[in-house]
Design a protein around this motif. Structure first.
Motif, short mmCIF file in Angstrom:
data_model
loop_
_atom_site.label_atom_id
_atom_site.label_comp_id
_atom_site.label_asym_id
_atom_site.label_seq_id
_atom_site.Cartn_x
_atom_site.Cartn_y
_atom_site.Cartn_z
N GLN A 55 0.83 -1.20 0.00
CA GLN A 55 0.00 0.00 0.00
C GLN A 55 0.87 1.25 0.00
N LYS A 59 -3.63 3.02 0.14
CA LYS A 59 -4.24 2.55 -1.11
C LYS A 59 -3.49 1.29 -1.56
N ASP A 60 -4.23 0.23 -1.87
CA ASP A 60 -3.63 -1.02 -2.34
C ASP A 60 -3.06 -0.81 -3.73
#
Length: 154
Positions: A55, A59-60
Motif C-alpha cells: 500500500q 491505497k492497495d
C-alpha cells in the motif's frame, strides 16, 4: 513495514478480491496463471511462502508472493508481482521487488530466483528491469517452458 511511503501487510482472506480487481483486463496473466481457477483457488495453490498486499497512503497498489526457501532448491523465489492497473508504470513493481531483495539479503541469502513463462515477453522485461538475468530454461509438469531467472542479492 515500509519502504519510503510504500508499506506492506500480509494478505488476508478478504484481499482475494484484489487479485480479480488487479487482473480484470490482464488477459495474458489470467490465461497463464489463473487458467480456470478462481482467485481463491489460485492463492491456495501457493501456501509455502508469503502473500503480501502493498500500500501507498493506505491505497492497495500491489500484491506479491515469494518464498524464502523454495522446495526445488531451498533458495528464495519470487512467484508473483501484480500491480493495480491504475498504478502501473509508476515504479511500484520495481520498488516491491527491491524491498523483497533487501529483506532476503538481510536474512543472509545470496540470490533470488523467478520462473517466467517464455511467451511472457513483458514479464521478462520487467524482471530484467529488476536486475534478474537468464539462468536456464525448464519445462514444468504441464510441459510449459519457463525462463528461470536469478538476481544476486548484493
Amino acid at each position: 513495514m515500509a519502504t519510503g511511503n510504500l508499506q506492506y501487510r500480509k494478505m488476508i482472506e478478504s484481499d482475494v478480491s484484489l487479485i480479480k480487481a488487479f487482473t480484470t483486463f490482464d488477459s495474458l496473466w489470467k490465461s497463464i496463471e489463473m487458467d480456470a481457477l478462481t482467485a481463491k483457488e489460485y492463492i491456495n495453490k501457493y501456501v509455502l511462502g508469503e502473500w503480501r498486499v502493498w500500500q501507498q497512503n493506505n491505497k492497495d497498489v500491489a500484491i506479491t508472493y515469494h518464498l524464502d526457501h523454495a522446495p526445488s532448491n531451498n533458495k528464495p523465489w519470487l512467484g508473483t508481482v501484480i500491480i493495480n492497473p491504475n498504478d502501473r508504470r509508476q515504479g511500484f513493481g520495481t520498488q516491491v521487488v527491491k524491498q523483497l531483495k533487501k529483506e532476503l539479503r538481510e536474512k543472509g541469502h545470496k540470490a533470488i530466483f523467478a520462473g517466467v513463462p517464455v511467451e511472457a515477453d513483458i514479464w521478462i522485461q520487467f524482471m530484467s528491469d529488476c536486475y534478474f538475468e537468464q539462468f536456464k530454461i525448464e519445462k514444468d509438469d504441464q510441459n510449459q517452458m519457463f525462463l528461470i531467472m536469478v538476481s544476486p542479492l548484493q
